[in-house]
Design an enzyme around this catalytic site. Structure first.
Site, PDB file in Angstrom:
ATOM      1  CE  LYS A  54      -3.789  -2.209   2.440  1.00 30.65           C
ATOM      2  NZ  LYS A  54      -4.271  -2.652   3.731  1.00 30.65           N
ATOM      3  CD  GLN A  98      -3.620  -4.456   6.712  1.00 34.76           C
ATOM      4  OE1 GLN A  98      -3.732  -3.432   6.047  1.00 34.76           O
ATOM      5  NE2 GLN A  98      -3.954  -5.639   6.253  1.00 34.76           N
ATOM      6  CG  ASP A 121     -10.161  -0.092   5.306  1.00 36.72           C
ATOM      7  OD1 ASP A 121      -9.945  -0.619   4.204  1.00 36.72           O
ATOM      8  OD2 ASP A 121      -9.410  -0.221   6.293  1.00 36.72           O
TER       9      ASP A 121
END
Ligand code: GUN
Length: 296
Positions: A54, A98, A121
């Site tokens: 990422k 994460q 997200d």
């Protein structure tokens, strides 16, 4: 019928190029550089690989990447303090924590402490509610990537029968909401669904997101259906490690009209959509028009 292969790797590269173009324009015309903060707690090897990837791609599209790597025994208080700092940092437009988090941390509490406008997200309860009611929200990256590929392949999805196999908060449920938003007739199937093969056989669009290797065999697929395989399962076959999806690719490709491979299908789209969401969040934060074709 031999299925057309939907090349997620090439499509993701196209999306990243679009994001990079828009980022360059934002810098030139507005002096703004989008920033994405990624928080990793602990040293889970798979998470470390994702986070590295990422960070690399964030920089490649011209955005600022802020990585925060915390000890596995970081307290909830310290993690919430970091999120609060990122929420209030104007250089940070997107925040991703994460998952999975170590067991002593309450995942729901942590996710819901992120500013919904920076929740790239799309996991914050406000964004879940906004998506469910058809309002402007941040949309989870994997389902957004699936939707982009389906729209690219079909144009309009209106009136199509879609079956989503899997009911997770991260993929199954938001995928169903997005398909409904594009006027599909949507069924969410799962491990307790009766006559699962027959339910899947009715579908013009099958999205498989159960996390079980090759669970959907080819004879469940209607002739000509479009198959989107979200699964990424590591298995051992003939003494070798292999990545396979939730669909048995070889048999499904003989019946489907189009199918995403594993690897090289949905996987690369997830990070591309994370970058797209960060750009969208940055545009919204600065009251600028949203990038076209990169949102739901
Ligand atoms: N872990 C595995 N996939 C994801 C994802 O899409 N977002 C976050 N935050 N964690 C993940």
């Amino acid at each position: 019928m031999v299925a057309q292969v939907i090349d997620g790797k090439a499509f993701a590269a196209k999306v990243r190029a679009q994001v990079a173009d828009q980022v360059a324009k934002l810098k030139e015309e507005n002096g703004i550089t989008p920033g994405l903060a990624v928080v990793l707690v602990g040293e889970d090897p798979a998470s470390q690989v994702y986070v590295r990837s990422k960070g690399k791609m964030t920089v490649e599209v011209g955005m600022n990447s802020y990585e925060h790597k915390l000890d596995v025994d970081t307290s909830e208080k310290d993690l919430l303090a970091l999120i609060d700092k990122l929420n209030n940092d104007p250089a940070v437009h997107g925040i991703l924590v994460q998952l999975p988090l170590p067991k002593h941390l309450n995942e729901d509490l942590v996710i819901n402490s992120i500013d919904p406008a920076k929740d790239v997200d799309g996991f914050h309860i406000s964004n879940v509610g906004l998506l469910g009611t058809g309002q402007k929200s941040m949309v989870p990256c994997t389902p957004l990537g699936c939707l982009m590929m389906l729209r690219d392949h079909h144009g309009s999805l209106s009136g199509m029968d879609a079956v989503v196999v899997g009911r997770s908060n991260i993929v199954g449920k938001p995928m169903a909401q997005l398909l409904l938003g594009d006027s599909c007739t949507v069924t969410i199937a799962h491990s307790r669904t009766k006559d699962l093969p027959d339910v899947v056989r009715r579908a013009d669009i099958v999205v498989a997101a159960v996390g079980r290797p090759e669970m959907v065999p080819g004879d469940w697929i209607k002739e000509g259906a479009t198959v989107i395989d979200v699964g990424i399962n590591r298995i051992e076959r003939d003494g070798k490690n292999k990545l396979v999806g939730d669909v048995d690719y070889a048999s499904a490709a003989e019946r489907a009209g189009a199918i995403t491979p594993v690897p090289g299908g949905v996987g690369p789209m997830t990070i591309a959509c994370l970058l797209a969401n960060t750009l969208t969040a940055c545009c919204r934060a600065n009251k600028l028009p949203e990038p076209e074709g990169l949102t739901a």
